[in-house]
Design a protein around this motif. Structure first.
Motif, PDB file in Angstrom:
ATOM      1  N   UNK A 126       2.577   3.785 -20.221  1.00 17.53           N
ATOM      2  CA  UNK A 126       2.487   4.026 -21.662  1.00 17.53           C
ATOM      3  C   UNK A 126       3.733   4.692 -22.202  1.00 17.53           C
ATOM      4  N   UNK A 127       4.457   5.427 -21.358  1.00 11.46           N
ATOM      5  CA  UNK A 127       5.679   6.093 -21.830  1.00 11.46           C
ATOM      6  C   UNK A 127       6.880   5.146 -21.823  1.00 11.46           C
ATOM      7  N   UNK A 128       6.697   3.852 -21.447  1.00  9.99           N
ATOM      8  CA  UNK A 128       7.776   2.873 -21.467  1.00  9.99           C
ATOM      9  C   UNK A 128       8.542   2.762 -20.170  1.00  9.99           C
ATOM     10  N   UNK A 129       8.209   3.546 -19.157  1.00  8.72           N
ATOM     11  CA  UNK A 129       8.923   3.540 -17.875  1.00  8.72           C
ATOM     12  C   UNK A 129       8.232   2.559 -16.934  1.00  8.72           C
ATOM     13  N   UNK A 130       9.040   1.747 -16.237  1.00 11.44           N
ATOM     14  CA  UNK A 130       8.500   0.753 -15.307  1.00 11.44           C
ATOM     15  C   UNK A 130       8.054   1.440 -14.026  1.00 11.44           C
ATOM     16  N   UNK A 131       6.787   1.215 -13.595  1.00  8.33           N
ATOM     17  CA  UNK A 131       6.226   1.847 -12.411  1.00  8.33           C
ATOM     18  C   UNK A 131       6.195   0.898 -11.204  1.00  8.33           C
ATOM     19  N   UNK A 132       6.102  -0.399 -11.421  1.00  6.02           N
ATOM     20  CA  UNK A 132       6.068  -1.371 -10.315  1.00  6.02           C
ATOM     21  C   UNK A 132       6.731  -2.657 -10.798  1.00  6.02           C
ATOM     22  N   UNK A 133       7.402  -3.354  -9.861  1.00  2.12           N
ATOM     23  CA  UNK A 133       8.119  -4.584 -10.235  1.00  2.12           C
ATOM     24  C   UNK A 133       8.254  -5.487  -9.029  1.00  2.12           C
ATOM     25  N   UNK A 134       8.268  -6.800  -9.306  1.00  3.48           N
ATOM     26  CA  UNK A 134       8.415  -7.756  -8.212  1.00  3.48           C
ATOM     27  C   UNK A 134       9.820  -7.755  -7.635  1.00  3.48           C
ATOM     28  N   UNK A 135      10.806  -7.301  -8.410  1.00  5.59           N
ATOM     29  CA  UNK A 135      12.188  -7.252  -7.924  1.00  5.59           C
ATOM     30  C   UNK A 135      12.582  -5.869  -7.426  1.00  5.59           C
ATOM     31  N   UNK A 136      11.612  -5.146  -6.882  1.00  4.87           N
ATOM     32  CA  UNK A 136      11.851  -3.755  -6.467  1.00  4.87           C
ATOM     33  C   UNK A 136      12.859  -3.633  -5.328  1.00  4.87           C
ATOM     34  N   UNK A 137      13.076  -4.752  -4.566  1.00  8.45           N
ATOM     35  CA  UNK A 137      14.035  -4.684  -3.470  1.00  8.45           C
ATOM     36  C   UNK A 137      15.466  -4.989  -3.919  1.00  8.45           C
ATOM     37  N   UNK A 138      15.651  -5.574  -5.115  1.00  9.68           N
ATOM     38  CA  UNK A 138      16.953  -6.058  -5.522  1.00  9.68           C
ATOM     39  C   UNK A 138      17.760  -4.969  -6.236  1.00  9.68           C
ATOM     40  N   UNK A 139      19.059  -5.254  -6.364  1.00 11.68           N
ATOM     41  CA  UNK A 139      19.928  -4.268  -7.019  1.00 11.68           C
ATOM     42  C   UNK A 139      19.681  -4.230  -8.528  1.00 11.68           C
ATOM     43  N   UNK A 140      19.046  -5.298  -9.071  1.00 11.82           N
ATOM     44  CA  UNK A 140      18.718  -5.297 -10.504  1.00 11.82           C
ATOM     45  C   UNK A 140      17.245  -4.931 -10.708  1.00 11.82           C
ATOM     46  N   UNK A 141      16.701  -4.097  -9.837  1.00 11.15           N
ATOM     47  CA  UNK A 141      15.290  -3.747  -9.920  1.00 11.15           C
ATOM     48  C   UNK A 141      14.978  -3.073 -11.247  1.00 11.15           C
ATOM     49  N   UNK A 142      13.783  -3.384 -11.784  1.00 13.72           N
ATOM     50  CA  UNK A 142      13.336  -2.783 -13.041  1.00 13.72           C
ATOM     51  C   UNK A 142      12.674  -1.432 -12.833  1.00 13.72           C
ATOM     52  N   UNK A 143      12.462  -0.994 -11.601  1.00  9.89           N
ATOM     53  CA  UNK A 143      11.761   0.269 -11.341  1.00  9.89           C
ATOM     54  C   UNK A 143      12.512   1.430 -11.985  1.00  9.89           C
TER      55      UNK A 143
END
Length: 612
Positions: free
Chosen positions: A122-139
């Motif tokens: 709810x605060x706009x921060x990404x908590x989990x992402x499918x690209x969590x292993x990549x250098x462009x991760x959204x986490x």
């Protein structure tokens, strides 16, 4: 007969004829120009209509493919929004390990080929992402400013096309709000869809395609240079709003180098693709996404110009042909009077020739009928001669098998005499049961003698050729009944396959004659062999039946093989060389074939007959 000369034509009719031809030529010129122009314009309209229909169908197909692609991804956000692990992570971010959820999102993105699937709190921060292993991760990235996040938190769902802030690649963001059991908004689940594969597929078709939003901004396109350009010029306020909403650079939102029809009708546009301006047929179709419109440019490839040119040429040719016919008719009408008298003379001459030719044809027809009758008599004589030759072959075969048949009959006769004496002795001793058994054996032996003689009489009888269903096993049994004695006297071992009976179209006794002839040839070839063997087999292949007679003798020499079915060619010192000729004629009368098949040992003769 002397034909009269054609009548002369004076100067006055010649002048009138030239004037009529001049008027006809002027009418032809004017009609050709007008007709060619009208036909060209009609062909242009028809070609444009056909091309427009094809382009509309192709645009509808592209829209259906896009709809199918989007529907596959639109089901993901609602499903993930109700996932217990997602809700747990958003409710207890500090005490929940997101590794397992990241792995699930990663696997789901790989399976669905989504660009990214991620969960925003709810605060706009990404908590989990499918690209969590990549250098462009959204986490850890803050997406609270993104329009799709704001609209999903407010309305429950959102769809937004924009450039990715991290990847810089355009895509459609599908967002769905995650709600706690108490109705509190916990965050947003987002699926980013990129259309690289779809655009590449459109690009390979050779037909430029692009999708525009309600504001006329191109979002998806097979021409990368057209992305985020507009269908029409935009004012400064709309341009600033779109740049703010779509997070684009200031180089975007310039109009295309051609005008896209706004009324939705298919029409020809002049567009520059790959630095080559040329005409295209434009068509559009609505998509499943509200406000999105798919536009398709189908290349004309000169088809319209070709159709117009062809129509004009054909129209000119038809008009020329019509006027040519009129000119010919006019010329013929002018010449009709002059030719009338010559035609009358020619008619009398032709009648005389017809009479003479009719007489000649009648004589030729009579001669031909006489030749046909002679041919028919010769054919009847040939058929009678062939039947006599077949009967002679039967009688010749009977002469060769007579000794074996006599031996077959002598044995039962001797046995009958013995059994009769035995029965008389039993009767003198008042042993009626034993005498009855001896008399029963006498009856069986008598039946065997009767079967042999019946077969011998049937074989020797002159039969009329006729095709009927004949059991191959019965035909072989009849032949062996005649040749059984010779086979046993010669010590020849007979191998026969009776497991499967097949039925062919043939004449029973003539088929037996062929089998007897082939077996006798094999017997003669096996004279002096150490372990003589004759093999009889039959097999069915579709509507054909092969009857095979094989031996393990010396085979047929190459010299004889070349002329095996030639009359009077034989390897026997006492043979006439007609047995195989007769056999082949008999099989040919059955619509079959008789041939010698190559083999390593001995000779293999194959009869191919039609199955009944």
């Amino acid at each position: 007969m002397t034909r009269p000369p054609p009548p002369s034509i004076d100067a006055a009719p010649r002048t009138g004829n030239r004037r009529a031809l001049a008027v006809l030529a002027a009418a032809w010129l004017v009609t050709s120009l007008v007709g060619a122009y009208a036909a060209g314009e009609t062909a242009r309209r028809d070609s444009e209509t056909v091309l427009a229909r094809q382009s509309e169908n192709a645009a509808a197909l592209h829209a259906a493919v896009l709809r199918s692609e989007l529907e596959k991804y639109r089901s993901l956000p609602p499903a993930m929004a109700t996932d217990a692990d997602v809700a747990r992570l958003l409710q207890e971010p500090d005490s929940t390990d997101a590794t397992a959820l990241n792995q699930r999102l990663e696997a789901l993105a790989d399976q669905t080929r989504a660009s990214a699937i991620y969960v925003i709190a709810a605060d706009g921060v990404t908590r989990a992402a499918s690209n969590w292993r990549r250098h462009i991760s959204f986490l850890g990235a803050d997406y609270g400013f993104r329009p799709y996040f704001i609209k999903a938190m407010r309305d429950g769902a959102a769809e937004f096309f924009a450039l990715g802030t991290v990847s810089g690649k355009p895509g459609l963001f599908l967002a769905r709000r995650v709600v706690a059991p108490d109705g509190r908004a916990l965050g947003v689940v987002v699926v980013k869809v990129e259309f690289d594969a779809l655009e590449a597929e459109w690009r390979s078709s050779g037909e430029p395609a692009y999708v525009a939003d309600p504001g006329g901004v191109i979002l998806i396109t097979s021409v990368p240079a057209w992305r985020f350009r507009t269908l029409r010029p935009m004012d400064a306020a709309s341009r600033r709003l779109t740049l703010a909403d779509q997070t684009l650079g200031h180089g975007a939102l310039t109009p295309l180098n051609f005008r896209t029809p706004a009324d939705g009708r298919s029409q020809i546009v002049e567009a520059t693709v790959d630095d080559a301006p040329r005409p295209w047929m434009h068509a559009s179709a609505k998509t499943a996404t509200p406000g999105w419109t798919l536009h398709l440019l189908t290349p004309t490839r000169g088809a319209i110009e070709t159709a117009v040119a062809n129509a004009r040429v054909i129209a000119a040719l038809i008009i020329t042909l019509v006027f040519g016919v009129l000119a010919v008719l006019l010329r013929r009408r002018q010449q009709t009077a002059a030719r009338h008298r010559a035609a009358e003379t020619a008619r009398h001459d032709l009648e005389q020739r017809i009479v003479e030719r009719t007489r000649a044809l009648s004589e030729a027809n009579a001669a031909l009928n006489r030749q046909i009758e002679e041919r028919m008599r010769a054919e009847a004589s040939r058929e009678a001669l062939r039947d006599e030759l077949v009967q002679a072959g039967k009688l010749a075969a009977l002469g060769q098998i007579a000794a074996g048949v006599a031996h077959e009959i002598n044995q039962p006769v001797a046995a009958i005499r013995t059994q009769a004496e035995t029965a008389a002795a039993y009767l003198e001793r008042d042993q009626a049961a034993r005498a009855a058994r001896a008399l029963t054996r006498i009856g069986d032996l008598t039946a065997r003698i009767g079967a042999i003689t019946r077969e011998l009489r049937a074989f020797s009888r002159k039969s009329e050729p006729g095709l009927a269903a004949v059991s191959v096993n019965e035909a072989i049994d009849g032949a062996l009944l005649l040749l059984g004695g010779r086979l046993r006297q010669a010590g020849v071992r007979l191998i026969r396959n009776k497991d499967q009976d097949v039925v062919v179209m043939a004449d029973r006794f003539r088929l037996e004659q062929v089998i007897v002839n082939l077996i006798q040839n094999a017997l003669e070839a096996l004279e002096g062999a150490s372990s003589p063997v004759i093999t009889l087999s039959a097999r069915q292949d579709g509507d054909q039946v092969e009857l095979i007679v094989a031996d393990n003798g010396p085979g047929v020499s190459p010299e004889i093989r070349e002329q095996l079915f030639t009359p009077f060619v034989t390897s026997k010192t006492t043979g006439l060389g007609l047995g195989l000729i007769i056999s082949r004629d008999i099989v040919a009368a059955f619509n079959g074939e008789l041939d010698l098949r190559p083999a390593e040992n001995g000779a293999v003769f194959v009869m191919t007959l039609r199955s009944a």
